[in-house]
Design an enzyme around this catalytic site. Structure first.
Site, PDB file in Angstrom:
ATOM      1  N   LYS A   1       1.135  -6.595  -5.563  1.00 14.63           N
ATOM      2  CA  LYS A   1       0.815  -7.176  -4.375  1.00 14.63           C
ATOM      3  C   LYS A   1      -0.493  -8.096  -4.510  1.00 14.63           C
ATOM      4  O   LYS A   1      -0.407  -9.382  -4.184  1.00 14.63           O
ATOM      5  CB  LYS A   1       0.289  -6.031  -3.208  1.00 14.63           C
ATOM      6  CG  LYS A   1       1.547  -5.337  -3.064  1.00 14.63           C
ATOM      7  CD  LYS A   1       1.190  -3.974  -2.013  1.00 14.63           C
ATOM      8  CE  LYS A   1       2.185  -3.177  -1.810  1.00 14.63           C
ATOM      9  NZ  LYS A   1       1.886  -1.729  -1.076  1.00 14.63           N
TER      10      LYS A   1
ATOM     11  N   GLN B   1      -2.812   2.198   0.255  1.00 17.19           N
ATOM     12  CA  GLN B   1      -1.607   2.550  -0.723  1.00 17.19           C
ATOM     13  C   GLN B   1      -1.269   3.953  -0.534  1.00 17.19           C
ATOM     14  O   GLN B   1      -1.964   4.717  -1.034  1.00 17.19           O
ATOM     15  CB  GLN B   1      -1.949   2.114  -2.343  1.00 17.19           C
ATOM     16  CG  GLN B   1      -0.603   2.378  -3.058  1.00 17.19           C
ATOM     17  CD  GLN B   1       0.634   1.266  -2.763  1.00 17.19           C
ATOM     18  OE1 GLN B   1       0.372   0.025  -2.220  1.00 17.19           O
ATOM     19  NE2 GLN B   1       1.798   1.768  -2.677  1.00 17.19           N
TER      20      GLN B   1
ATOM     21  N   ASP C   1       0.140  -3.187   7.327  1.00 19.90           N
ATOM     22  CA  ASP C   1       1.297  -2.246   7.042  1.00 19.90           C
ATOM     23  C   ASP C   1       1.914  -1.738   8.309  1.00 19.90           C
ATOM     24  O   ASP C   1       2.959  -1.121   8.162  1.00 19.90           O
ATOM     25  CB  ASP C   1       0.834  -1.043   6.117  1.00 19.90           C
ATOM     26  CG  ASP C   1       1.080  -1.158   4.476  1.00 19.90           C
ATOM     27  OD1 ASP C   1       1.736  -2.243   4.314  1.00 19.90           O
ATOM     28  OD2 ASP C   1       0.460  -0.390   4.061  1.00 19.90           O
TER      29      ASP C   1
END
Ligand code: NAD
Length: 291
Positions: free
Chosen positions: A54, A98, A121
């Protein structure tokens, strides 16, 4: 005739190129770069690899990234304090944690602590709510990538029978919500579904996100269906999806490969979400998708 293989890698490259140009324009206008902060707890090699990918992708398009590597034993209050600090920083536009987190940390508490406008997200209950109301704001990257793949492949969603296998907050549920808001008739299947194949065989669009290699065999697919394989599984050292590619490619009209299908699109859409977040914060435009 074998199905058309949807090249997510090629599409992701063109999305990245578009984001790169939009980031340049953003920097010219505002004098700062969009910035993504990623929190990585512990040293799980797969999570570390995803976070590194990422950050590299951010670098390719001119998005600044900061990675916070945190010890596995970190207390929940310490992560919440870090998130509060990042929420306050005007030079940080997107924040992601994450997943999965170690069991002593409550994922729903940690992800809900991120300001909804920085929640790239799309896991904050407010963003989930907007999505399910058919007014998407921050949408998780994988579902957004799936819808983009369908659009690019010229697949009409409106009025179609769509079946989603998997109901996780990050893939299955938001994918079903997006398909619904684009007027598909949607069925969600999961681990307690009885007679999975009775549902999958009706699907004109079949999205599979179960994390079970070869869950979907050729005879479970309607001839001519569009099959999106989200699964990423390691079998005998090789990456495979949830769909038996060799069988299903002979039945479907289009299929995504693993690797090279949904995966690259997820990263590309995370970049787009980060830019979107920065735009929303600096220009007050919060909507990510057409209703
Ligand atoms: P998850 O484990 O949170 O959810 C899996 C879902 O599948 C659950 O809702 C479960 O009910 C359902 N399921 C499990 N076994 C089933 C069965 N036999 N029949 C029907 N449903 C079943 O996983 P997730 O985070 O949603 O990820 C799913 C898969 O997608 C994993 O392989 C993951 O690695 C992959 N993934 C890929 C990307 C990408 O960018 N390509 C992104 C996220 C996840």
């Amino acid at each position: 005739m074998a199905a058309r293989v949807l090249d997510g890698k090629a599409l992701a490259r063109s999305v990245e190129e578009e984001v790169r140009r939009d980031v340049q324009a953003f920097v010219q206008k505002h004098g700062i770069s969009p910035c993504l902060a990623a929190l990585l707890v512990g040293d799980d090699p797969v999570s570390s690899l995803y976070v590194r990918r990422k950050a590299e992708a951010c670098g390719r398009v001119g998005i600044r990234s900061e990675t916070f590597r945190l010890p596995r034993e970190i207390h929940e209050e310490e992560i919440l304090a870090l998130i509060a600090d990042l929420n306050r920083r005007s030079d940080v536009h997107g924040i992601l944690v994450q997943l999965p987190l170690p069991p002593h940390l409550r994922e729903e508490v940690v992800t809900s602590a991120i300001l909804p406008e920085k929640d790239v997200d799309g896991l904050h209950p407010m963003n989930v709510g907007y999505l399910f109301l058919g007014r998407p704001r921050m949408v998780p990257a994988t579902p957004r990538g799936i819808l983009e793949l369908l659009r690019w492949a010229g697949v009409e969603v409106r009025g179609k029978e769509a079946v989603v296998v998997g109901r996780s907050p990050i893939v299955g549920r938001p994918t079903a919500a997006l398909l619904l808001s684009q007027h598909a008739t949607v069925t969600i299947c999961h681990s307690r579904t009885t007679e999975l194949s009775a549902h999958t065989r009706r699907a004109e669009i079949l999205v599979v996100a179960a994390g079970r290699p070869r869950l979907i065999r050729g005879e479970m697919v309607k001839p001519g269906a569009v099959v999106i394989d989200v699964g990423v599984n390691r079998v005998d050292g090789k990456l495979v999806g949830d769909v038996d590619f060799a069988e299903v490619v002979e039945v479907a009209s289009a299929i995504t490969p693993v690797p090279g299908g949904v995966g690259p699109m997820t990263i590309a859409m995370l970049l787009r979400n980060t830019l979107q977040a920065a735009l929303a914060q600096l220009e007050g435009n919060g909507c990510t998708l057409e209703p």
